[in-house]
Design an enzyme around this catalytic site. Structure first.
Site, short mmCIF file in Angstrom:
data_model
loop_
_atom_site.label_atom_id
_atom_site.label_comp_id
_atom_site.label_asym_id
_atom_site.label_seq_id
_atom_site.Cartn_x
_atom_site.Cartn_y
_atom_site.Cartn_z
N ARG A 39 0.80 -1.25 0.10
CA ARG A 39 0.13 0.12 0.21
C ARG A 39 0.88 1.20 0.01
NH1 ARG A 39 -3.96 -0.83 4.36
NH2 ARG A 39 -4.81 -2.23 2.68
N TYR A 40 1.95 1.24 0.78
CA TYR A 40 2.79 2.56 0.89
C TYR A 40 4.11 2.04 -0.09
CZ TYR A 40 -0.14 3.22 4.93
OH TYR A 40 -1.10 3.62 5.98
N ARG A 57 7.19 0.45 1.70
CA ARG A 57 6.91 -0.63 2.83
C ARG A 57 6.00 -1.71 2.13
NH1 ARG A 57 4.50 3.26 6.75
NH2 ARG A 57 4.47 4.35 4.76
N CYS A 109 -1.45 -18.56 14.02
CA CYS A 109 -0.84 -17.85 15.26
C CYS A 109 -0.60 -18.64 16.63
CB CYS A 109 -2.01 -16.93 15.57
SG CYS A 109 -2.16 -15.46 14.40
N CYS A 133 -6.70 -14.61 19.25
CA CYS A 133 -7.29 -13.30 19.65
C CYS A 133 -8.71 -13.17 19.51
CB CYS A 133 -6.49 -11.97 19.50
SG CYS A 133 -4.82 -12.15 19.52
N CYS A 163 -9.51 -10.42 16.82
CA CYS A 163 -8.92 -10.57 15.54
C CYS A 163 -9.36 -9.72 14.46
CB CYS A 163 -8.22 -11.92 15.14
SG CYS A 163 -7.21 -12.09 13.69
N ARG A 186 -8.16 -9.96 11.40
CA ARG A 186 -7.69 -10.76 9.91
C ARG A 186 -8.66 -11.92 10.26
NH1 ARG A 186 -2.04 -8.86 9.28
NH2 ARG A 186 -2.46 -7.17 7.62
N ASP A 227 -10.58 -2.36 14.68
CA ASP A 227 -10.98 -2.28 13.44
C ASP A 227 -12.61 -2.86 13.29
OD1 ASP A 227 -8.75 -1.38 11.79
OD2 ASP A 227 -7.95 -3.20 12.60
N ASP A 251 -7.05 2.90 11.24
CA ASP A 251 -6.97 2.02 9.90
C ASP A 251 -8.18 2.34 9.08
OD1 ASP A 251 -5.22 0.75 7.69
OD2 ASP A 251 -4.53 -0.34 9.45
N LYS A 294 -3.44 4.24 7.48
CA LYS A 294 -3.71 4.54 8.92
C LYS A 294 -3.56 6.07 8.92
CE LYS A 294 -0.85 0.52 10.53
NZ LYS A 294 -0.79 0.08 9.15
C1 LIG Z 1 0.31 -0.87 8.95
C2 LIG Z 1 0.53 -1.17 7.70
C3 LIG Z 1 1.78 -0.94 7.21
C4 LIG Z 1 2.95 -0.43 8.17
O1 LIG Z 1 2.76 0.84 8.59
P1 LIG Z 1 3.44 1.59 9.72
O2 LIG Z 1 3.11 2.83 9.87
O3 LIG Z 1 5.04 1.98 8.91
O4 LIG Z 1 3.75 0.76 10.78
C5 LIG Z 1 2.18 -1.29 6.00
N1 LIG Z 1 1.46 -1.59 5.00
C6 LIG Z 1 0.18 -1.84 5.29
C7 LIG Z 1 -0.67 -2.34 4.10
C8 LIG Z 1 -0.25 -1.49 6.57
O5 LIG Z 1 -1.67 -1.55 6.85
S1 SF4 Z 2 -4.84 -10.69 16.24
FE1 SF4 Z 2 -5.09 -12.27 14.77
S2 SF4 Z 2 -3.33 -12.20 13.66
FE2 SF4 Z 2 -2.79 -11.08 15.41
S3 SF4 Z 2 -2.08 -12.51 16.97
FE3 SF4 Z 2 -4.25 -12.51 17.28
S4 SF4 Z 2 -5.31 -14.07 16.26
FE4 SF4 Z 2 -3.16 -13.85 15.29
#
Ligand SMILES: *Cc1c(COP(=O)(O)O)cnc(C)c1O
Ligand code: SF4
Length: 377
Positions: free
Chosen positions: A100-101, A104, A113, A117, A120, A122, A281, A318, A325
């Site tokens: 996305r960025y 990074r 995992c 959690c 979670c 995801r 989220d 986010d 973010k």
């Molecule tokens: C959070 C995130 C990052 C990392 O962002 P930082 O602000 O550098 O911690 C990179 N890519 C995606 C898609 C993210 O959601």
């Molecule tokens: S939040 Fe989701 S991805 Fe992160 S450690 Fe917990 S279960 Fe795993």
């Protein structure tokens, strides 16, 4: 067998085993059984022992034991709340990559995992072996990273990258280190919280070779910062690996200034630097963990100035749909005209601040008239 692997094998994975440790009636067991069909149960015994079994709304318990509130899906809740699948510079051609960025990139290595959690975000993929990353997908992802020289940092995420064995993880790190345009590697993990035995001497010695390397741990509550995990993370810090923390602001778990203060102090006393505090989220079935942004900002306002500046994480949201973010900040300033600013002090009172002239909008300002450096005339 290594201790962490044994701990992982012995983890609680079904309600009847759970009932041997935590009082659960049949109805509760039944509900948990049903919920686990959507998002599985897994709690290592180390973590289970942090629960106070006599307190029904114990914060540690709520983070790992399902509650029937997970059945509730509220309007606006999404399968993919942070848009992993949406805004992506590689157009989703590569399942192991979220880009996305431009500098990074996220590299998803495993959906597994150390424990699951209940909040979670995801959960659509986490714990589900269908989302296992194949060797071929991994090679394609590495090929992509090698070919994009704007990428400066690879962020290993998942699932949890430290669920992989050293023999799988180290060769991937080695291949990443060989890419000249990559400057830093980051590993996001909750293993130090679920199963601190994962930080073996072999892991520490192995990771040391791939510096500059950052580990981002995910502590949410001060009781998760046990002396065992403190000792383990200190081993990584002692060899020069930077350890940061990100947490999620969760209702009934860490949504008071007092708990936050205790958490952040415990972290910096372990030499872990607080990085982010995520607003929860909009994933499906986690409305019972959600606090309002208004409340989050109030907590942060109370923390400002009452803990060391570097102990204060950034509070971030986010934006749903993959728009990135954004920092959530309490607004201490209000303007009266162009130059006069009222400032609310985090300590006491309101104060007036006379701002410097704005060089872009104020044509009378010295900097707007000046075209060259006076020293050069
Ligand atoms: C959070 C995130 C990052 C990392 O962002 P930082 O602000 O550098 O911690 C990179 N890519 C995606 C898609 C993210 O959601
Ligand atoms: S939040 Fe989701 S991805 Fe992160 S450690 Fe917990 S279960 Fe795993």
């Amino acid at each position: 067998m290594e201790r962490w692997i044994q701990e992982d094998k012995d983890a609680i994975r079904n309600p009847s085993d759970l009932a041997r440790y935590i009082p659960l009636n049949e109805e509760e067991q039944d509900i948990i059984e049903k919920l686990c069909q959507f998002f599985q149960l897994k709690i290592p015994l180390y973590y289970l022992n942090l629960i106070n079994p006599d307190v029904p709304d114990d914060p540690i318990r709520k983070m790992c034991i399902p509650s029937c509130e997970e059945f509730i899906v509220k309007k606006g809740e999404l399968n993919d709340p942070i848009g992993d699948l949406k805004v992506d510079l590689n157009n989703q051609a590569l399942p192991a990559i979220t880009h996305r960025y431009s500098d990074r990139v996220l590299l998803h290595l495993t959906p597994l995992c150390g424990g699951y959690c209940r909040f979670c975000f995801r959960r659509r993929l986490v714990g589900n072996n269908e989302f296992r990353v194949t060797d071929q997908q991994l090679e394609q992802a590495l090929f992509y990273i090698r070919g994009k020289d704007t990428i400066r940092e690879v962020i290993l995420t998942g699932g949890d990258p430290l669920m992989m064995s050293d023999t799988k993880l180290f060769p991937i790190l080695k291949k990443l280190r060989e890419i000249p345009h990559l400057w830093t590697i980051r590993i996001h993990t909750r293993m130090p919280i679920w199963n601190p035995y994962r930080i073996t001497d072999q892991l520490v010695a192995g990771l040391k070779k791939f510096q500059p390397l950052w580990i981002v741990a995910h502590f949410n509550h001060p009781r998760e910062v046990t002396s065992l995990t403190q000792r383990q993370l200190s081993k990584l810090i002692d060899v020069g690996i930077g350890v940061l923390n990100q947490s999620v602001l969760l209702k009934g778990i860490n949504d008071t200034p007092e708990i936050q203060r205790e958490l952040q102090w415990k972290l910096i006393r372990t030499r872990i630097v607080p990085y982010y505090m995520h607003h929860v989220d909009k994933a499906k079935g986690i409305s019972h963990f959600r606090v309002s942004i208004k409340k989050g900002l109030k907590i942060f306002k109370e923390l400002q100035g009452t803990i060391p500046g570097y102990a204060l994480p950034k509070y971030v949201l986010d934006i749903p749909g993959g728009h990135g973010k954004v920092p959530l900040q309490y607004n201490y300033l209000s303007r009266n005209g162009d130059r006069q600013i009222y400032i609310e002090s985090p300590l006491h009172g309101y104060h007036v601040y006379e701002d410097a002239p704005d060089e872009f909008t104020d044509p009378g300002s010295a900097s707007a008239q000046q075209t060259s450096c006076p020293a050069s005339e």
